[in-house]
Write a protein that holds these residues in place. Structure first.
Motif, PDB file in Angstrom:
ATOM      1  N   PHE A 198       0.842  -1.199   0.000  1.00  0.00           N
ATOM      2  CA  PHE A 198       0.000   0.000   0.000  1.00  0.00           C
ATOM      3  C   PHE A 198       0.877   1.247   0.000  1.00  0.00           C
ATOM      4  N   HIS A 199       2.011   1.156   0.689  1.00  0.00           N
ATOM      5  CA  HIS A 199       2.860   2.347   0.836  1.00  0.00           C
ATOM      6  C   HIS A 199       3.625   2.721  -0.430  1.00  0.00           C
ATOM      7  N   ASN A 200       3.425   1.951  -1.485  1.00  0.00           N
ATOM      8  CA  ASN A 200       3.936   2.405  -2.783  1.00  0.00           C
ATOM      9  C   ASN A 200       3.360   3.773  -3.149  1.00  0.00           C
ATOM     10  N   HIS A 201       2.117   4.034  -2.712  1.00  0.00           N
ATOM     11  CA  HIS A 201       1.520   5.340  -3.036  1.00  0.00           C
ATOM     12  C   HIS A 201       2.362   6.475  -2.457  1.00  0.00           C
ATOM     13  N   LEU A 202       2.742   6.315  -1.182  1.00  0.00           N
ATOM     14  CA  LEU A 202       3.579   7.331  -0.532  1.00  0.00           C
ATOM     15  C   LEU A 202       4.952   7.391  -1.204  1.00  0.00           C
ATOM     16  N   ALA A 203       5.515   6.202  -1.468  1.00  0.00           N
ATOM     17  CA  ALA A 203       6.845   6.151  -2.079  1.00  0.00           C
ATOM     18  C   ALA A 203       6.858   6.860  -3.434  1.00  0.00           C
ATOM     19  N   ARG A 204       5.746   6.745  -4.167  1.00  0.00           N
ATOM     20  CA  ARG A 204       5.665   7.407  -5.474  1.00  0.00           C
ATOM     21  C   ARG A 204       5.771   8.927  -5.327  1.00  0.00           C
ATOM     22  N   LEU A 205       5.056   9.470  -4.344  1.00  0.00           N
ATOM     23  CA  LEU A 205       5.104  10.924  -4.145  1.00  0.00           C
ATOM     24  C   LEU A 205       6.516  11.352  -3.736  1.00  0.00           C
TER      25      LEU A 205
ATOM     26  N   ARG B   8      -3.429  -2.163  -8.144  1.00  0.00           N
ATOM     27  CA  ARG B   8      -3.111  -0.759  -8.463  1.00  0.00           C
ATOM     28  C   ARG B   8      -1.964  -0.228  -7.619  1.00  0.00           C
ATOM     29  N   ALA B   9      -1.851  -0.727  -6.378  1.00  0.00           N
ATOM     30  CA  ALA B   9      -0.756  -0.261  -5.517  1.00  0.00           C
ATOM     31  C   ALA B   9       0.598  -0.614  -6.143  1.00  0.00           C
ATOM     32  N   PHE B  10       0.641  -1.765  -6.819  1.00  0.00           N
ATOM     33  CA  PHE B  10       1.874  -2.134  -7.521  1.00  0.00           C
ATOM     34  C   PHE B  10       2.033  -1.315  -8.806  1.00  0.00           C
ATOM     35  N   ASP B  11       0.923  -0.731  -9.286  1.00  0.00           N
ATOM     36  CA  ASP B  11       0.942   0.041 -10.532  1.00  0.00           C
ATOM     37  C   ASP B  11       1.536  -0.770 -11.678  1.00  0.00           C
ATOM     38  N   PRO B  12       1.010  -1.987 -11.894  1.00  0.00           N
ATOM     39  CA  PRO B  12       1.638  -2.803 -12.933  1.00  0.00           C
ATOM     40  C   PRO B  12       1.449  -2.162 -14.295  1.00  0.00           C
ATOM     41  N   CYS B  13       2.432  -2.305 -15.129  1.00  0.00           N
ATOM     42  CA  CYS B  13       2.271  -1.842 -16.485  1.00  0.00           C
ATOM     43  C   CYS B  13       2.147  -3.073 -17.347  1.00  0.00           C
ATOM     44  N   LEU B  14       0.909  -3.422 -17.673  1.00  0.00           N
ATOM     45  CA  LEU B  14       0.707  -4.661 -18.407  1.00  0.00           C
ATOM     46  C   LEU B  14       1.035  -4.471 -19.875  1.00  0.00           C
ATOM     47  N   SER B  15       1.156  -3.218 -20.304  1.00  0.00           N
ATOM     48  CA  SER B  15       1.674  -2.994 -21.655  1.00  0.00           C
ATOM     49  C   SER B  15       3.116  -3.475 -21.699  1.00  0.00           C
ATOM     50  N   CYS B  16       3.887  -3.038 -20.708  1.00  0.00           N
ATOM     51  CA  CYS B  16       5.281  -3.487 -20.618  1.00  0.00           C
ATOM     52  C   CYS B  16       5.351  -4.992 -20.486  1.00  0.00           C
TER      53      CYS B  16
ATOM     54  N   ALA C  13      17.196 -11.342 -28.034  1.00  0.00           N
ATOM     55  CA  ALA C  13      16.952 -10.356 -26.982  1.00  0.00           C
ATOM     56  C   ALA C  13      16.237 -10.998 -25.810  1.00  0.00           C
ATOM     57  N   ASN C  14      16.568 -10.538 -24.640  1.00  0.00           N
ATOM     58  CA  ASN C  14      15.812 -10.903 -23.445  1.00  0.00           C
ATOM     59  C   ASN C  14      15.496  -9.606 -22.706  1.00  0.00           C
ATOM     60  N   MET C  15      14.247  -9.486 -22.259  1.00  0.00           N
ATOM     61  CA  MET C  15      13.862  -8.282 -21.528  1.00  0.00           C
ATOM     62  C   MET C  15      13.128  -8.700 -20.256  1.00  0.00           C
ATOM     63  N   ILE C  16      13.591  -8.153 -19.144  1.00  0.00           N
ATOM     64  CA  ILE C  16      12.872  -8.389 -17.889  1.00  0.00           C
ATOM     65  C   ILE C  16      12.278  -7.056 -17.482  1.00  0.00           C
ATOM     66  N   VAL C  17      10.945  -7.002 -17.469  1.00  0.00           N
ATOM     67  CA  VAL C  17      10.289  -5.715 -17.217  1.00  0.00           C
ATOM     68  C   VAL C  17       9.898  -5.616 -15.757  1.00  0.00           C
ATOM     69  N   ALA C  18       9.762  -4.372 -15.319  1.00  0.00           N
ATOM     70  CA  ALA C  18       9.494  -4.088 -13.915  1.00  0.00           C
ATOM     71  C   ALA C  18       8.306  -4.889 -13.398  1.00  0.00           C
ATOM     72  N   THR C  19       7.212  -4.864 -14.148  1.00  0.00           N
ATOM     73  CA  THR C  19       6.003  -5.515 -13.661  1.00  0.00           C
ATOM     74  C   THR C  19       6.192  -7.012 -13.487  1.00  0.00           C
ATOM     75  N   GLY C  20       6.986  -7.632 -14.350  1.00  0.00           N
ATOM     76  CA  GLY C  20       7.267  -9.058 -14.222  1.00  0.00           C
ATOM     77  C   GLY C  20       7.951  -9.372 -12.907  1.00  0.00           C
ATOM     78  N   ASN C  21       8.901  -8.525 -12.523  1.00  0.00           N
ATOM     79  CA  ASN C  21       9.604  -8.738 -11.262  1.00  0.00           C
ATOM     80  C   ASN C  21       8.638  -8.874 -10.091  1.00  0.00           C
ATOM     81  N   ASN C  22       7.528  -8.150 -10.171  1.00  0.00           N
ATOM     82  CA  ASN C  22       6.558  -8.155  -9.070  1.00  0.00           C
ATOM     83  C   ASN C  22       5.490  -9.240  -9.224  1.00  0.00           C
ATOM     84  N   ASN C  23       5.581 -10.073 -10.251  1.00  0.00           N
ATOM     85  CA  ASN C  23       4.472 -10.985 -10.551  1.00  0.00           C
ATOM     86  C   ASN C  23       4.136 -11.911  -9.380  1.00  0.00           C
ATOM     87  N   LEU C  24       5.154 -12.544  -8.795  1.00  0.00           N
ATOM     88  CA  LEU C  24       4.895 -13.468  -7.681  1.00  0.00           C
ATOM     89  C   LEU C  24       4.272 -12.731  -6.501  1.00  0.00           C
TER      90      LEU C  24
END
Lengths: 178, 486
Positions: B327-334, B438-446, B395-406
């Motif tokens: 949840f505190h990702n919201h604060l961290a973002r600001l 939403r707290a993770f703010d995943p970018c599913l496009s990425c 090419a191999n790409m590891i995107v931010a949102t994937g890191n948070n998948n688990l």
């Protein structure tokens, strides 16, 4: 008071950049919000595409079974369908996988570049279509709004035409790419 | 017999996903999954393209963080060229990156999550969006629009275009910064500070309203990963990887991008197009780690800028060790918006920022390169191999949102167990399940760079794993239909 026009937006196989360009209208969004109802969009919490939509902006190409299902539903329920950005109009970058085919793509992504798991195969991950195709290859499109992404000025021009009750005519005001 | 609840699409997230929740015969939640439902295949279809095209091509992975992809890509290409980029080129990459963090975090906070935070998770669904926020709290909505616009204007001033500019290139950037653009950007900064300070004060006053969400939004021990600079401070563009455990002890530190494969394994699961990276030494799935705004503040020694450091000192006191609740990702973002504004001000004040030497030239000298950056959503890695002509081979790409998948999957389960009881499922409970995502703010496009993507869906399954109901529920009548199936 006349009823507000009902607008929907959706993204299929794309990058969200066209929607971000829509948000780049910045303060003009406030003016538009007063004059239209956003009845379906990734930005609002409606889960089902509603009936009687005046105009739908479709970002992205048709890349999987879900997209295909959705694009016919959108056509059925929208008075105007606007192909929103180069992916919707030409398949653009998502279409680059067409030369390889689904099998090769899946092998690279889930077999070579990941170990030990299974490639996505359940109904929860909708099957990829063999070719990514532009929206107008599936349904009739009324307006083409190109750009990667379309600039906010063009989006605003479309919005104001819709608000005036006209079908937007973008002749001479648009360009592909860039 | 239990049932399966499906939430699809997950709304107010960037891209396509769904959530499924499985109940047992007594209506208790036994499992929950987050599915990403799109894949495009960048890792494959870039084959045969010239390396020099990659920064522009991979920007199209994501319209929200194209700058992150272009910088990670350009850094991989810098290695292939074997060049040192001019100092001003590096500073300009950092400057444009500040713009991206400001706009992306403002999008996540104000456009996507503020409707839940300001109007409440229980607010009527038709009001829970930016337009509802404009009606209920017009000054906050205007602040959000303004702050996002400031970030986008930074990108435009540097790169000439807000979305998908072709400005970050192998060897540096394409064009120097013009003097009048520097002046223009300096004028935006005070407004940015005012908005972020009043929003920080507001958010901290709201925490007491969200005790249950803070307690359950992916609030569990895990590893955290992020880049830090040589001083161990927050770093978004350069730096080396650090991983800390749930007690804050260093598990890895000073690991450069090229060695990422000694830390990270990738695994695919049949239910999602999004792969699940994990910390290799601990195996799958025990090697779950988190990245992103809160993870970065958990791993660093501080921000290294005055105002953000004051906020950081307050942030790390939210928990006894690393801050566990996502949840505190919201604060961290600001806090990171504040850091980005301060960093931008510092960079714009430096004498050589207008220097015209911004790019180094070379032909490909090496066949392989790795570029690693912090995207707004966390660690982003691009790894390329080219042939002698510089044409992409792999090419191999590891995107931010994937890191948070688990962690997102585990977070969805935690929230579902707290708020869902099979016989009565209030709409607001389902909104909270989307809220943790939403707290993770995943970018599913990425995250769908590999395959496709576009919505989130939640399902309920019986204890034998049978899918009893796979219908996609319209929000308004979902509760009623689910009840009828129990």
């Amino acid at each position: 008071m006349t009823a507000k026009i009902r607008i929907a937006t959706t993204w299929l196989d794309g990058c969200s950049g066209c929607h971000m360009s829509l948000l780049d209208l910045d303060e003009k969004l406030i003016e538009l919000a007063e004059r239209l109802d956003l009845v379906y969009s990734p930005l609002v919490d409606a889960k089902e595409f509603p009936a009687d939509v005046d105009a739908t902006l479709v970002e992205g190409a048709v890349g999987n079974e879900d997209d295909k299902h959705k694009i016919f539903l959108i056509r059925e329920r929208s008075r105007l369908v606007i192909a929103f950005g180069d992916c919707a109009i030409t398949a653009n970058v998502p279409g680059m996988r067409n030369q390889f085919g689904v099998k090769q793509v899946m092998e690279r992504v889930y077999c070579e570049n990941a170990k030990g798991g299974e490639p996505p195969a359940s109904g929860d991950a909708p099957a990829l279509l063999n070719h990514v195709r532009p929206v107008h290859e599936y349904i009739h499109v009324d307006v083409f709004l190109p750009g990667c992404p379309p600039p906010p000025e063009s989006i605003y021009a479309v919005a104001t035409e819709l608000l005036a009750g006209r079908t937007p005519d973008l002749t001479g005001k648009i360009r592909f790419g860039a | 017999m239990g049932q399966r609840i499906v939430i699809e699409p997950v709304t107010r997230v960037e891209g396509h996903g769904k959530i499924t929740i499985q109940l047992d015969e007594n209506g208790n939640v036994v499992d929950a999954c987050f599915h990403v439902t799109q894949l495009r295949g960048f890792e494959k279809f870039c084959e045969g393209r010239p390396y020099s095209e990659m920064p522009s091509l991979v920007e199209r992975i994501c319209g929200i963080c194209p700058i992150s992809h272009s910088i990670a890509s350009a850094k991989a290409c810098d290695e292939i060229l074997g060049v040192r980029i001019p100092e001003t080129g590096d500073k300009l990459r950092r400057l444009v990156n500040c713009g991206e963090f400001i706009q992306s975090h403002a999008l996540s906070f104000f456009y996507l999550s503020a409707p839940d935070l300001a109007l409440g998770f229980d607010a009527p669904p038709e009001k829970r969006n930016l337009i509802g926020l404009l009606e209920a709290n017009p000054s906050m909505a205007s602040d959000g629009i303004r702050l996002r616009s400031i970030g986008q204007q930074v990108i435009e001033a540097c790169a000439g275009k807000r979305i998908h500019p072709s400005w970050v290139v192998p060897g540096g950037v394409n064009e120097p910064l013009r003097k009048e653009q520097r002046e223009r950007l300096l004028c935006l900064i005070p407004d940015g500070y005012r908005i972020v300070h009043r929003t920080l004060a507001w958010l901290k006053e709201q925490f007491h309203r969200f005790n249950e969400e803070i307690r359950t939004f992916a609030n569990f021990p895990s590893l955290f990963m992020g880049l830090v600079n040589k001083e161990g401070n927050l770093e978004h563009v350069n730096g080396a990887l650090r991983i800390v455990d749930a007690k804050g002890r260093f598990v890895a530190d000073g690991v450069d991008g090229a060695s990422y494969r000694s830390l990270i394994g990738e695994r695919s699961e049949s239910y999602s197009y999004l792969k699940s990276p994990y910390y290799l030494p601990l195996g799958y799935p025990d090697g779950m780690y988190r990245v992103g705004p809160a993870a970065r503040l958990n791993v660093c020694n501080g921000c290294g800028t005055t105002m953000a450091d004051q906020e950081w000192a307050e942030f790390i006191r939210l928990d006894r060790g690393p801050v566990m609740s996502s949840f505190h990702n919201h604060l961290a973002r600001l806090i990171e918006i504040l850091y980005s504004l301060e960093t931008m001000e510092k960079l714009l004040g430096e004498d050589d920022i207008l220097d015209t030497r911004v790019r180094s030239y070379a032909k490909p000298n090496f066949s392989e390169g790795v570029g690693i950056v912090e995207a707004p959503r966390g660690v982003l890695i691009h790894h390329y191999r080219v042939d002698e002509q510089g044409l992409m081979q792999w090419a191999n790409m590891i995107v931010a949102t994937g890191n948070n998948n688990l962690a997102m999957n585990k977070g969805v389960l935690q929230v579902a167990k707290r708020f869902v009881q099979g016989d009565r499922i209030p709409e607001a409970a389902l909104n909270r399940i989307e809220g943790v995502i939403r707290a993770f703010d995943p970018c599913l496009s990425c995250s769908t760079h590999a395959i496709g993507g576009a919505g989130l869906r939640i399902e309920l399954v019986n204890s034998a794993g049978e899918v009893l109901d796979e219908r996609i529920y319209q929000r308004g009548c979902r509760t009623q239909r689910v009840s009828a199936n129990v």
